[in-house]
Design a protein around this motif. Structure first.
Motif, PDB file in Angstrom:
ATOM      1  N   SER A 139       0.809  -1.228   0.000  1.00 41.10           N
ATOM      2  CA  SER A 139       0.000   0.000   0.000  1.00 41.10           C
ATOM      3  C   SER A 139       0.837   1.270   0.000  1.00 41.10           C
ATOM      4  CB  SER A 139      -0.941   0.004   1.208  1.00 41.10           C
ATOM      5  OG  SER A 139      -0.201   0.051   2.413  1.00 41.10           O
ATOM      6  N   LEU A 170       8.244   0.827  -0.298  1.00 38.87           N
ATOM      7  CA  LEU A 170       8.944  -0.041  -1.248  1.00 38.87           C
ATOM      8  C   LEU A 170       7.993  -0.977  -1.998  1.00 38.87           C
ATOM      9  CD1 LEU A 170      11.314   1.169   0.296  1.00 38.87           C
ATOM     10  CD2 LEU A 170      12.244  -1.113   0.581  1.00 38.87           C
ATOM     11  N   SER A 202      -2.112  -5.062   2.471  1.00 40.03           N
ATOM     12  CA  SER A 202      -1.594  -4.531   3.735  1.00 40.03           C
ATOM     13  C   SER A 202      -2.753  -4.624   4.713  1.00 40.03           C
ATOM     14  CB  SER A 202      -1.082  -3.089   3.588  1.00 40.03           C
ATOM     15  OG  SER A 202      -2.127  -2.154   3.700  1.00 40.03           O
ATOM     16  N   ARG A 203      -2.527  -4.245   5.975  1.00 42.01           N
ATOM     17  CA  ARG A 203      -3.610  -4.424   6.951  1.00 42.01           C
ATOM     18  C   ARG A 203      -4.813  -3.531   6.671  1.00 42.01           C
ATOM     19  NH1 ARG A 203       0.135  -3.247  11.913  1.00 42.01           N
ATOM     20  NH2 ARG A 203       0.798  -1.816  10.293  1.00 42.01           N
ATOM     21  N   LYS A 204      -4.539  -2.292   6.254  1.00 40.91           N
ATOM     22  CA  LYS A 204      -5.633  -1.310   6.150  1.00 40.91           C
ATOM     23  C   LYS A 204      -6.283  -1.353   4.770  1.00 40.91           C
ATOM     24  CE  LYS A 204      -3.123   1.665   9.314  1.00 40.91           C
ATOM     25  NZ  LYS A 204      -1.701   1.429   9.002  1.00 40.91           N
ATOM     26  N   ASP A 256      -3.800  -9.051   7.387  1.00 41.58           N
ATOM     27  CA  ASP A 256      -2.673  -8.922   8.315  1.00 41.58           C
ATOM     28  C   ASP A 256      -1.750 -10.114   8.111  1.00 41.58           C
ATOM     29  OD1 ASP A 256      -0.885  -8.722  10.362  1.00 41.58           O
ATOM     30  OD2 ASP A 256      -2.366  -8.470  11.959  1.00 41.58           O
ATOM     31  N   SER A 257      -0.606  -9.866   7.481  1.00 40.37           N
ATOM     32  CA  SER A 257       0.339 -10.958   7.178  1.00 40.37           C
ATOM     33  C   SER A 257       0.915 -11.588   8.431  1.00 40.37           C
ATOM     34  CB  SER A 257       1.505 -10.434   6.341  1.00 40.37           C
ATOM     35  OG  SER A 257       1.072 -10.057   5.077  1.00 40.37           O
ATOM     36  N   ASN A 306       7.022  -8.602   1.238  1.00 35.71           N
ATOM     37  CA  ASN A 306       7.711  -7.337   1.529  1.00 35.71           C
ATOM     38  C   ASN A 306       7.274  -6.690   2.837  1.00 35.71           C
ATOM     39  OD1 ASN A 306       8.931  -4.571   0.668  1.00 35.71           O
ATOM     40  ND2 ASN A 306       6.732  -4.144   0.856  1.00 35.71           N
ATOM     41  N   TYR A 361      15.151  -6.343  14.796  1.00 37.11           N
ATOM     42  CA  TYR A 361      14.953  -6.088  13.350  1.00 37.11           C
ATOM     43  C   TYR A 361      16.130  -6.617  12.555  1.00 37.11           C
ATOM     44  CZ  TYR A 361      14.298  -3.442   9.008  1.00 37.11           C
ATOM     45  OH  TYR A 361      14.134  -3.084   7.692  1.00 37.11           O
ATOM     46  N   LYS A 391      16.121  -9.658   9.833  1.00 34.37           N
ATOM     47  CA  LYS A 391      16.446  -9.493   8.410  1.00 34.37           C
ATOM     48  C   LYS A 391      17.566 -10.453   7.996  1.00 34.37           C
ATOM     49  CE  LYS A 391      13.318  -6.475   7.252  1.00 34.37           C
ATOM     50  NZ  LYS A 391      12.234  -6.845   6.342  1.00 34.37           N
ATOM     51  N   PHE A 402      15.823   4.082   2.221  1.00 31.99           N
ATOM     52  CA  PHE A 402      14.869   4.659   1.261  1.00 31.99           C
ATOM     53  C   PHE A 402      13.861   5.467   2.072  1.00 31.99           C
ATOM     54  CE2 PHE A 402      15.266   2.575  -2.945  1.00 31.99           C
ATOM     55  CZ  PHE A 402      16.315   1.725  -2.662  1.00 31.99           C
ATOM     56  N   SER A 404      10.640   6.483   3.532  1.00 26.49           N
ATOM     57  CA  SER A 404       9.346   5.800   3.614  1.00 26.49           C
ATOM     58  C   SER A 404       8.805   6.079   5.007  1.00 26.49           C
ATOM     59  CB  SER A 404       9.496   4.283   3.417  1.00 26.49           C
ATOM     60  OG  SER A 404      10.044   3.688   4.585  1.00 26.49           O
TER      61      SER A 404
HETATM   62  N1  LIG Z   1      12.624   2.089   3.743  1.00 28.47           N
HETATM   63  C1  LIG Z   1      13.819   1.592   4.036  1.00 28.47           C
HETATM   64  O1  LIG Z   1      14.813   2.336   4.195  1.00 28.47           O
HETATM   65  C2  LIG Z   1      14.001   0.098   4.152  1.00 28.47           C
HETATM   66  C3  LIG Z   1      15.315  -0.400   4.182  1.00 28.47           C
HETATM   67  C4  LIG Z   1      15.501  -1.771   4.271  1.00 28.47           C
HETATM   68  C5  LIG Z   1      14.430  -2.626   4.323  1.00 28.47           C
HETATM   69  N2  LIG Z   1      13.161  -2.129   4.299  1.00 28.47           N
HETATM   70  C6  LIG Z   1      12.060  -3.093   4.343  1.00 28.47           C
HETATM   71  O2  LIG Z   1      11.152  -2.790   3.299  1.00 28.47           O
HETATM   72  C7  LIG Z   1       9.869  -3.294   3.639  1.00 28.47           C
HETATM   73  C8  LIG Z   1       8.840  -2.194   3.410  1.00 28.47           C
HETATM   74  O3  LIG Z   1       9.156  -1.110   4.257  1.00 28.47           O
HETATM   75  P1  LIG Z   1       8.889   0.416   3.850  1.00 28.47           P
HETATM   76  O4  LIG Z   1      10.122   1.180   4.146  1.00 28.47           O
HETATM   77  O5  LIG Z   1       8.288   0.494   2.496  1.00 28.47           O
HETATM   78  O6  LIG Z   1       7.861   0.816   4.993  1.00 28.47           O
HETATM   79  P2  LIG Z   1       6.401   1.452   4.963  1.00 28.47           P
HETATM   80  O7  LIG Z   1       6.310   2.560   3.974  1.00 28.47           O
HETATM   81  O8  LIG Z   1       6.100   1.730   6.381  1.00 28.47           O
HETATM   82  O9  LIG Z   1       5.475   0.264   4.417  1.00 28.47           O
HETATM   83  C9  LIG Z   1       5.192  -0.878   5.171  1.00 28.47           C
HETATM   84  C10 LIG Z   1       4.078  -1.613   4.477  1.00 28.47           C
HETATM   85  O10 LIG Z   1       3.832  -2.838   5.168  1.00 28.47           O
HETATM   86  C11 LIG Z   1       2.452  -2.896   5.543  1.00 28.47           C
HETATM   87  N3  LIG Z   1       2.353  -3.685   6.760  1.00 28.47           N
HETATM   88  C12 LIG Z   1       2.856  -3.413   7.987  1.00 28.47           C
HETATM   89  N4  LIG Z   1       2.532  -4.381   8.855  1.00 28.47           N
HETATM   90  C13 LIG Z   1       1.808  -5.302   8.149  1.00 28.47           C
HETATM   91  C14 LIG Z   1       1.179  -6.528   8.488  1.00 28.47           C
HETATM   92  N5  LIG Z   1       1.205  -7.015   9.732  1.00 28.47           N
HETATM   93  N6  LIG Z   1       0.529  -7.203   7.504  1.00 28.47           N
HETATM   94  C15 LIG Z   1       0.476  -6.709   6.241  1.00 28.47           C
HETATM   95  N7  LIG Z   1       1.038  -5.562   5.873  1.00 28.47           N
HETATM   96  C16 LIG Z   1       1.704  -4.863   6.816  1.00 28.47           C
HETATM   97  C17 LIG Z   1       2.031  -1.420   5.670  1.00 28.47           C
HETATM   98  O11 LIG Z   1       0.639  -1.191   5.536  1.00 28.47           O
HETATM   99  P3  LIG Z   1      -0.427  -1.277   6.757  1.00 28.47           P
HETATM  100  O12 LIG Z   1       0.031  -0.329   7.795  1.00 28.47           O
HETATM  101  O13 LIG Z   1      -1.740  -0.911   6.120  1.00 28.47           O
HETATM  102  O14 LIG Z   1      -0.421  -2.689   7.199  1.00 28.47           O
HETATM  103  C18 LIG Z   1       2.776  -0.845   4.469  1.00 28.47           C
HETATM  104  O15 LIG Z   1       2.085  -1.135   3.270  1.00 28.47           O
HETATM  105  C19 LIG Z   1       9.974  -3.764   5.083  1.00 28.47           C
HETATM  106  O16 LIG Z   1      10.151  -5.168   5.100  1.00 28.47           O
HETATM  107  C20 LIG Z   1      11.222  -3.063   5.590  1.00 28.47           C
HETATM  108  O17 LIG Z   1      11.823  -3.748   6.661  1.00 28.47           O
HETATM  109  C21 LIG Z   1      12.925  -0.787   4.216  1.00 28.47           C
END
Ligand SMILES: NC(=O)c1ccc[n+]([C@@H]2O[C@H](COP(=O)([O-])OP(=O)(O)OC[C@H]3O[C@@H](n4cnc5c(N)ncnc54)[C@H](OP(=O)(O)O)[C@@H]3O)[C@@H](O)[C@H]2O)c1
Length: 290
Positions: A29, A32, A52-54, A83-84, A110, A183, A187, A216, A218
């Motif tokens: 949603s 990334l 995603s959850r919402k 909810d994954s 993801n 975390y 990972k 990134f 986010s």
């Molecule tokens: N951004 C970075 O710098 C970075 C770096 C390395 C790795 N990552 C990894 O990239 C992935 C995505 O992160 P992001 O940075 O894009 O964060 P983000 O913008 O906060 O997105 C997280 C996404 O996961 C969903 N989510 C959270 N809990 C969930 C659950 N229990 N079930 C289903 N969906 C769920 C959220 O939507 P809802 O709230 O609606 O559930 C949202 O769509 C993660 O695995 C993170 O660890 C990110």
């Protein structure tokens, strides 16, 4: 082998195409997952399921995706909120996807969560939360989707599982006040899970690879970026002098899920501008002594 044979590549124009493929993106949603979903829609996928959850966030993301210019003809994003982190949620996701298709070609596992807290007070509950979503849920999602992934899979044209790990799983994560011990461990664990599943599922015609993003912008990363001195400071410390961009994710996921990436299995690609290998001030000091 003759030069003629060596220079001939089979159908190069389709090498990076995802024409007609069906993808499921958890955590799709925003952030990334949304970057990747946009890439899937523009690289040829016919259906991209956004989870995603919402529910409202999934619907909003699909509205934006379905209105993108440059969509491949007929490409549709479909919201499948779940909810994954729970087994009920994973089963609900599978049931919703099955209402539209009995085959999936790409699963992007993801969805993830982080937790920052000092070592001395780092709570049990924080560890459990990140391990559940970032590791166990990834395993459960892949296992439940395996029959759909196998449906059209072949050794010649394998289905793909992509896992979002992190450079925090290759090196160490954040230490100190906002320590991300659970975390970082999660990972690293999910990377190794990916390698195990690559060997388990490869012979079934399913490759399993991981991406390891650096920073990134986010919703998840912005707080940590701010606490680490701001996006500009982190960008300047990167060998490429910038943070990650949506296109960096797009390029990696299209490569790994297209014919171009069909012989890559059990791998992890860091997308961090080389920051993992930089030694910061130490290197500057050493150089100045030379
Ligand atoms: N951004 C970075 O710098 C970075 C770096 C390395 C790795 N990552 C990894 O990239 C992935 C995505 O992160 P992001 O940075 O894009 O964060 P983000 O913008 O906060 O997105 C997280 C996404 O996961 C969903 N989510 C959270 N809990 C969930 C659950 N229990 N079930 C289903 N969906 C769920 C959220 O939507 P809802 O709230 O609606 O559930 C949202 O769509 C993660 O695995 C993170 O660890 C990110």
């Amino acid at each position: 082998m003759s030069a003629q044979i060596e220079a001939t590549l089979h159908d190069f124009p389709s090498l990076f195409s995802l024409k007609g493929k069906i993808a499921v993106v958890t955590g799709g949603s925003r952030g990334l997952g949304l970057h990747a979903a946009s890439a899937f829609m523009q690289a040829g996928c016919s259906k991209v399921f956004i989870s995603s959850r919402k529910a409202a966030a999934c619907e909003e993301a699909c509205k934006v995706l379905n209105a993108l210019p440059n969509l491949s003809p007929g490409a549709t994003a479909i919201p499948v909120p779940a909810d994954s982190a729970t087994m009920d949620g994973v089963r609900s996701l599978l049931a919703q996807v099955k209402q539209h298709t009995d085959a999936v070609d790409i699963l992007f596992a993801n969805a993830g969560a982080t937790w920052g807290e000092a070592f001395d007070t780092h709570p049990d509950q924080a560890f459990a939360k990140v391990m559940d979503l970032n590791v166990k849920a990834v395993f459960n999602t892949i296992r439940e989707f395996a029959p759909l992934l196998q449906k059209r899979a072949s050794l010649e044209d394998p289905s793909r599982v992509l896992i979002t790990s992190s450079v925090a799983g290759l090196g160490v994560g954040t230490l100190g006040k906002q320590g991300t011990y659970g975390y970082s461990a999660s990972k690293a664990a999910v990377l190794h899970l990916g390698r195990n599943l690559a060997l388990e599922l490869g012979p079934r015609g399913i490759t399993v690879n991981s991406i390891c993003p650096g920073f990134f912008p986010s919703k998840m990363a912005n707080g940590l970026l701010a606490m680490s001195g701001g996006a500009d400071k982190i960008a300047k410390a990167n060998p490429m002098r910038r943070l990650g961009r949506p296109e960096d994710i797009a390029g990696a996921v299209v490569y790994l899920t297209s014919r171009a990436g069909s012989h890559v299995n059990g791998e992890a690609i860091a997308i961090d501008g080389g920051a993992l290998w930089s030694r910061g001030e130490m290197l500057v000091e050493e150089q100045s002594k030379l």
